[in-house]
Design a protein around this motif. Structure first.
Motif, PDB file in Angstrom:
ATOM      1  N   GLY A  50       0.823  -1.223   0.000  1.00 47.88           N
ATOM      2  CA  GLY A  50       0.000   0.000   0.000  1.00 47.88           C
ATOM      3  C   GLY A  50       0.847   1.258   0.000  1.00 47.88           C
ATOM      4  O   GLY A  50       0.619   2.174  -0.803  1.00 47.88           O
ATOM      5  N   VAL A  51       1.836   1.294   0.873  1.00 50.21           N
ATOM      6  CA  VAL A  51       2.705   2.490   0.965  1.00 50.21           C
ATOM      7  C   VAL A  51       3.478   2.659  -0.352  1.00 50.21           C
ATOM      8  O   VAL A  51       3.599   3.781  -0.879  1.00 50.21           O
ATOM      9  N   GLY A  52       3.963   1.550  -0.891  1.00 48.80           N
ATOM     10  CA  GLY A  52       4.711   1.604  -2.160  1.00 48.80           C
ATOM     11  C   GLY A  52       3.857   2.121  -3.296  1.00 48.80           C
ATOM     12  O   GLY A  52       4.288   2.980  -4.077  1.00 48.80           O
ATOM     13  N   VAL A  53       2.628   1.628  -3.379  1.00 47.40           N
ATOM     14  CA  VAL A  53       1.718   2.058  -4.447  1.00 47.40           C
ATOM     15  C   VAL A  53       1.391   3.548  -4.287  1.00 47.40           C
ATOM     16  O   VAL A  53       1.414   4.312  -5.262  1.00 47.40           O
TER      17      VAL A  53
ATOM     18  N   LEU B  45      -0.492  -4.812 -10.853  1.00 45.92           N
ATOM     19  CA  LEU B  45      -0.139  -6.169 -10.387  1.00 45.92           C
ATOM     20  C   LEU B  45      -0.103  -6.286  -8.855  1.00 45.92           C
ATOM     21  O   LEU B  45      -0.615  -7.260  -8.306  1.00 45.92           O
ATOM     22  N   PRO B  46       0.479  -5.318  -8.129  1.00 51.33           N
ATOM     23  CA  PRO B  46       0.480  -5.455  -6.662  1.00 51.33           C
ATOM     24  C   PRO B  46      -0.928  -5.492  -6.060  1.00 51.33           C
ATOM     25  O   PRO B  46      -1.196  -6.277  -5.156  1.00 51.33           O
ATOM     26  N   LEU B  47      -1.831  -4.647  -6.595  1.00 50.24           N
ATOM     27  CA  LEU B  47      -3.191  -4.640  -6.053  1.00 50.24           C
ATOM     28  C   LEU B  47      -3.910  -5.943  -6.397  1.00 50.24           C
ATOM     29  O   LEU B  47      -4.620  -6.520  -5.570  1.00 50.24           O
ATOM     30  N   LEU B  48      -3.674  -6.411  -7.627  1.00 44.63           N
ATOM     31  CA  LEU B  48      -4.279  -7.682  -8.047  1.00 44.63           C
ATOM     32  C   LEU B  48      -3.748  -8.829  -7.187  1.00 44.63           C
ATOM     33  O   LEU B  48      -4.501  -9.684  -6.710  1.00 44.63           O
ATOM     34  N   ALA B  49      -2.444  -8.833  -6.958  1.00 44.57           N
ATOM     35  CA  ALA B  49      -1.822  -9.899  -6.157  1.00 44.57           C
ATOM     36  C   ALA B  49      -2.347  -9.876  -4.723  1.00 44.57           C
ATOM     37  O   ALA B  49      -2.650 -10.929  -4.148  1.00 44.57           O
ATOM     38  N   THR B  50      -2.472  -8.670  -4.159  1.00 40.76           N
ATOM     39  CA  THR B  50      -2.952  -8.573  -2.771  1.00 40.76           C
ATOM     40  C   THR B  50      -4.403  -9.040  -2.675  1.00 40.76           C
ATOM     41  O   THR B  50      -4.778  -9.733  -1.723  1.00 40.76           O
ATOM     42  N   GLY B  51      -5.196  -8.711  -3.684  1.00 34.48           N
ATOM     43  CA  GLY B  51      -6.596  -9.175  -3.704  1.00 34.48           C
ATOM     44  C   GLY B  51      -6.681 -10.686  -3.797  1.00 34.48           C
ATOM     45  O   GLY B  51      -7.380 -11.344  -3.016  1.00 34.48           O
TER      46      GLY B  51
END
Lengths: 70, 204
Positions: A50-53, B45-51
């Motif tokens: 979250g912080v990175g994004v 990709l990070p949001l998709l991966a976290t979901g």
């Protein structure tokens, strides 16, 4: 074409490291079948991602091109 | 491997490699392709991966292994192996009346993570108590056991509906005014485990 200023470069690097670290933490918790794993997944991994994004979004939102110098 | 776990793993691998590129060569974002790449690996990709990872974690939480991973729950896991058909959970577990890999969740569907907000907060408290607090000597359900968990499978089953013992109280059971456990009262009984024989699969 965008000129990558030192500030943007530094923020992108930091953002990338935070997101990458967060994803690695999240991936590691998948091998730990314990309630704490879920908390680490969200509380540590999710937080780092979250912080990175957010840092990435701030860095592109506040980006201003370097003066051309001419 | 669960589809959500598989998807999560694949996305994390791709994202980490692409993030490595951006971290090592930030100048890549000068070009249009680099900007798209950065957006993908630092946002999408990070949001998709976290979901997907959250979905996978929730699925993992249903597993018997997960529930029994806390030391305090070990006797409850052991009670599933009691070699005595009068033990209700053991009878269900050993005869595949509940899926063995999701045995706890099948009969406790609204517990902690799977319940309402209050139940979720209790789950957080359980983690705190497990590490820092004092674990109570006797673990009890917060609310009376809901017949819904039994009727989910037994309701409508011929053996249940045609039973002469069930027929007079059938509506009370549905309304939860009479508990199934009033008659079927040999549940986990973890305090008597020292004196019982345990079933070993494959050994008659």
């Amino acid at each position: 074409m965008t000129t990558v200023t030192p500030t943007l470069s530094r923020r992108l690097k930091l953002s990338g490291m935070l997101v990458g670290l967060g994803l690695i933490v999240e991936a590691l918790t998948m091998f730990w079948p314990h309630p704490t794993a879920f908390l680490v997944f969200l509380g540590v991994g999710g937080l780092l991602v979250g912080v990175g994004v957010i840092l990435y979004l701030i860095s592109i939102a506040t980006y201003s091109a370097a003066p051309s110098g001419s | 491997m669960l589809p959500s776990t598989l998807g999560f793993t694949a996305i994390v691998l791709v994202a980490v490699v692409l993030i490595g590129l951006i971290v090592l060569r930030p100048s890549l974002v000068q070009a249009r392709g680099g900007k798209i790449l950065a957006f993908l690996c630092l946002f999408v990709l990070p949001l998709l991966a976290t979901g997907l990872g959250t979905a996978a974690q929730v699925e993992h939480s249903k597993s018997t292994r997960f529930c029994l991973s806390c030391h305090v729950m070990e006797p409850y896991g052991k009670s599933l192996l009691v070699d005595d058909p009068t033990y209700l959970p053991a009878r269900h577990f050993q005869n595949n009346r509940v899926p063995r890999d999701e045995a706890c969740f099948t009969c406790h569907t609204n517990y902690t993570l799977f319940g309402d907000a209050k139940a979720k907060l209790r789950g957080l408290r359980h983690v705190y108590v497990n590490y820092i607090g004092t674990i109570p000597k006797q673990i009890k359900l917060y609310e009376p056991y809901n017949n819904r968990e039994c009727l989910h499978c037994h309701g409508g089953a011929r053996s249940f509906e045609e039973s002469e013992l069930h027929q007079p109280i059938r509506s009370d059971l549905a309304k939860n005014t009479t508990s199934c456990l009033e008659c079927h009262d040999k549940i986990h009984d973890v305090h008597g485990l020292a004196n019982v024989r345990l079933w070993k699969e494959g050994k008659p």
